[in-house]
Design a protein around this motif. Structure first.
Motif, PDB file in Angstrom:
ATOM      1  N   ALA A 152      34.424  50.196  46.907  1.00  0.00           N
ATOM      2  CA  ALA A 152      33.104  50.038  46.281  1.00  0.00           C
ATOM      3  C   ALA A 152      31.959  50.220  47.270  1.00  0.00           C
ATOM      4  N   LYS A 153      32.234  50.190  48.561  1.00  0.00           N
ATOM      5  CA  LYS A 153      31.132  50.179  49.536  1.00  0.00           C
ATOM      6  C   LYS A 153      30.327  51.463  49.576  1.00  0.00           C
ATOM      7  N   ASP A 154      30.891  52.573  49.090  1.00  0.00           N
ATOM      8  CA  ASP A 154      30.110  53.812  49.076  1.00  0.00           C
ATOM      9  C   ASP A 154      29.307  53.980  47.786  1.00  0.00           C
ATOM     10  N   GLY A 155      29.247  52.905  46.988  1.00  0.00           N
ATOM     11  CA  GLY A 155      28.474  52.959  45.750  1.00  0.00           C
ATOM     12  C   GLY A 155      29.288  53.380  44.540  1.00  0.00           C
ATOM     13  N   SER A 156      30.617  53.444  44.681  1.00  0.00           N
ATOM     14  CA  SER A 156      31.473  53.820  43.555  1.00  0.00           C
ATOM     15  C   SER A 156      31.291  52.859  42.387  1.00  0.00           C
ATOM     16  N   THR A 157      31.390  53.383  41.184  1.00  0.00           N
ATOM     17  CA  THR A 157      31.276  52.557  39.987  1.00  0.00           C
ATOM     18  C   THR A 157      32.561  51.757  39.792  1.00  0.00           C
ATOM     19  N   VAL A 158      32.502  50.770  38.896  1.00  0.00           N
ATOM     20  CA  VAL A 158      33.693  49.993  38.560  1.00  0.00           C
ATOM     21  C   VAL A 158      34.783  50.928  38.039  1.00  0.00           C
ATOM     22  N   SER A 159      34.379  51.907  37.245  1.00  0.00           N
ATOM     23  CA  SER A 159      35.337  52.874  36.703  1.00  0.00           C
ATOM     24  C   SER A 159      36.003  53.686  37.825  1.00  0.00           C
ATOM     25  N   ASP A 160      35.210  54.103  38.821  1.00  0.00           N
ATOM     26  CA  ASP A 160      35.755  54.862  39.958  1.00  0.00           C
ATOM     27  C   ASP A 160      36.765  54.027  40.740  1.00  0.00           C
ATOM     28  N   VAL A 161      36.393  52.759  40.990  1.00  0.00           N
ATOM     29  CA  VAL A 161      37.288  51.863  41.747  1.00  0.00           C
ATOM     30  C   VAL A 161      38.580  51.643  40.966  1.00  0.00           C
ATOM     31  N   ALA A 162      38.449  51.431  39.661  1.00  0.00           N
ATOM     32  CA  ALA A 162      39.623  51.205  38.815  1.00  0.00           C
ATOM     33  C   ALA A 162      40.576  52.395  38.873  1.00  0.00           C
ATOM     34  N   LYS A 163      40.017  53.613  38.799  1.00  0.00           N
ATOM     35  CA  LYS A 163      40.855  54.814  38.858  1.00  0.00           C
ATOM     36  C   LYS A 163      41.526  54.945  40.224  1.00  0.00           C
ATOM     37  N   ALA A 164      40.771  54.685  41.283  1.00  0.00           N
ATOM     38  CA  ALA A 164      41.315  54.836  42.635  1.00  0.00           C
ATOM     39  C   ALA A 164      42.465  53.870  42.898  1.00  0.00           C
ATOM     40  N   LEU A 165      42.374  52.667  42.326  1.00  0.00           N
ATOM     41  CA  LEU A 165      43.389  51.643  42.592  1.00  0.00           C
ATOM     42  C   LEU A 165      44.385  51.473  41.446  1.00  0.00           C
ATOM     43  N   HIS A 166      44.245  52.295  40.396  1.00  0.00           N
ATOM     44  CA  HIS A 166      45.126  52.208  39.224  1.00  0.00           C
ATOM     45  C   HIS A 166      45.095  50.808  38.612  1.00  0.00           C
ATOM     46  N   LEU A 167      43.881  50.299  38.425  1.00  0.00           N
ATOM     47  CA  LEU A 167      43.672  48.985  37.820  1.00  0.00           C
ATOM     48  C   LEU A 167      42.783  49.147  36.589  1.00  0.00           C
ATOM     49  N   SER A 168      42.753  48.119  35.753  1.00  0.00           N
ATOM     50  CA  SER A 168      41.817  48.149  34.632  1.00  0.00           C
ATOM     51  C   SER A 168      40.420  47.802  35.146  1.00  0.00           C
ATOM     52  N   GLU A 169      39.403  48.215  34.405  1.00  0.00           N
ATOM     53  CA  GLU A 169      38.029  47.910  34.818  1.00  0.00           C
ATOM     54  C   GLU A 169      37.780  46.401  34.824  1.00  0.00           C
ATOM     55  N   GLY A 170      38.402  45.693  33.887  1.00  0.00           N
ATOM     56  CA  GLY A 170      38.253  44.240  33.841  1.00  0.00           C
ATOM     57  C   GLY A 170      38.815  43.569  35.090  1.00  0.00           C
ATOM     58  N   THR A 171      39.957  44.064  35.545  1.00  0.00           N
ATOM     59  CA  THR A 171      40.577  43.511  36.757  1.00  0.00           C
ATOM     60  C   THR A 171      39.692  43.769  37.972  1.00  0.00           C
ATOM     61  N   VAL A 172      39.123  44.983  38.046  1.00  0.00           N
ATOM     62  CA  VAL A 172      38.224  45.307  39.149  1.00  0.00           C
ATOM     63  C   VAL A 172      37.013  44.378  39.129  1.00  0.00           C
ATOM     64  N   ARG A 173      36.437  44.158  37.938  1.00  0.00           N
ATOM     65  CA  ARG A 173      35.277  43.250  37.833  1.00  0.00           C
ATOM     66  C   ARG A 173      35.647  41.842  38.308  1.00  0.00           C
ATOM     67  N   ASN A 174      36.850  41.394  37.935  1.00  0.00           N
ATOM     68  CA  ASN A 174      37.293  40.052  38.362  1.00  0.00           C
ATOM     69  C   ASN A 174      37.408  39.972  39.885  1.00  0.00           C
ATOM     70  N   HIS A 175      37.996  41.015  40.499  1.00  0.00           N
ATOM     71  CA  HIS A 175      38.143  41.026  41.963  1.00  0.00           C
ATOM     72  C   HIS A 175      36.781  41.081  42.647  1.00  0.00           C
ATOM     73  N   LEU A 176      35.870  41.887  42.101  1.00  0.00           N
ATOM     74  CA  LEU A 176      34.524  41.969  42.672  1.00  0.00           C
ATOM     75  C   LEU A 176      33.810  40.631  42.567  1.00  0.00           C
ATOM     76  N   SER A 177      33.932  39.996  41.422  1.00  0.00           N
ATOM     77  CA  SER A 177      33.291  38.694  41.215  1.00  0.00           C
ATOM     78  C   SER A 177      33.839  37.661  42.198  1.00  0.00           C
ATOM     79  N   SER A 178      35.150  37.672  42.382  1.00  0.00           N
ATOM     80  CA  SER A 178      35.773  36.739  43.319  1.00  0.00           C
ATOM     81  C   SER A 178      35.312  37.004  44.751  1.00  0.00           C
ATOM     82  N   ALA A 179      35.264  38.289  45.133  1.00  0.00           N
ATOM     83  CA  ALA A 179      34.840  38.647  46.489  1.00  0.00           C
ATOM     84  C   ALA A 179      33.382  38.265  46.723  1.00  0.00           C
ATOM     85  N   ILE A 180      32.550  38.456  45.725  1.00  0.00           N
ATOM     86  CA  ILE A 180      31.138  38.074  45.836  1.00  0.00           C
ATOM     87  C   ILE A 180      31.027  36.561  46.063  1.00  0.00           C
ATOM     88  N   GLY A 181      31.804  35.806  45.316  1.00  0.00           N
ATOM     89  CA  GLY A 181      31.788  34.353  45.483  1.00  0.00           C
ATOM     90  C   GLY A 181      32.286  33.909  46.851  1.00  0.00           C
TER      91      GLY A 181
END
Length: 201
Positions: A152-181
């Motif tokens: 995500a550090k290069d400005g990739s969207t949640v959708s881009d990150v999800a595709k790169a890691l083969h995860l759902s967008e919801g899972t990516v949002r959860n990981h981002l939220s946790s990392a932010i916290g």
């Protein structure tokens, strides 16, 4: 002779380090390369006694290269030599099998001493960085949170990150939220910046 491999993406720094080390009667620079990938290839070819690796390089960074060297060329002792004396880098370097960690603004004689000491089987760590690392503590990020922030550090969207890691967008949002916290940030961009400043990315 202590056979040394240098890996630094800045040609001028690489040349200066090689010159400093080659002036010593008991040290020979057997290879000087500019990427982590080349460091691994050259180490397998030259079997150096000590590899001096920068952290930030194209392709594999110095920490990834250190982990590979530790497995593929186990007789090679590794020193991370970086401009970025970040506490998280120290912990990651030691986990990757490095025996030393020095910052580039150290006096040349300290670098030479570090090469000799690491070659003799000792560990060498910049004392100020060691103290800061203890104060900061280990990275609180899980491996997946680390991956999500890194992409995500290069400005990739949640959708881009999800595709790169083969995860759902919801899972990516959860990981981002946790990392932010965990980083105490307010936004994804701030979480990336704080994690990089602490050497967790």
């Amino acid at each position: 002779m202590i056979r040394v491999l240098l890996a630094d993406d800045q040609a001028m720094v690489r040349g200066a380090l090689a010159t400093v080390l080659d002036l010593e009667p008991d040290i020979e620079v057997v290879a000087a390369v500019g990427t982590g990938d080349d460091a691994v290839t050259s180490a397998r070819e030259h079997t150096p006694d000590v590899a001096l690796l920068d952290v930030q390089m194209p392709g594999k960074d110095g920490l990834e290269a250190a982990a590979e060297l530790h497995k593929l060329v186990p007789g090679c002792r590794i020193i991370i030599c970086t401009t970025f004396g970040r506490p998280g880098y120290l912990a990651r370097a030691m986990a990757a099998g490095a025996a030393g960690f020095v910052v580039k603004d150290s006096p040349p004689e300290q670098l030479v001493d570090a090469v000799r000491r690491v070659h003799s089987g000792l560990r060498v760590v910049d004392p100020a960085l060691a103290a800061e690392s203890l104060a900061t503590g280990a990275s609180p990020l899980t491996a997946r949170e680390h991956d999500v922030l890194r992409i995500a550090k290069d400005g990739s969207t949640v959708s881009d990150v999800a595709k790169a890691l083969h995860l759902s967008e919801g899972t990516v949002r959860n990981h981002l939220s946790s990392a932010i916290g965990k980083t105490g940030a307010r936004t994804r961009a701030e979480a990336v910046r704080l994690a990089e400043d602490r050497g967790w990315l």
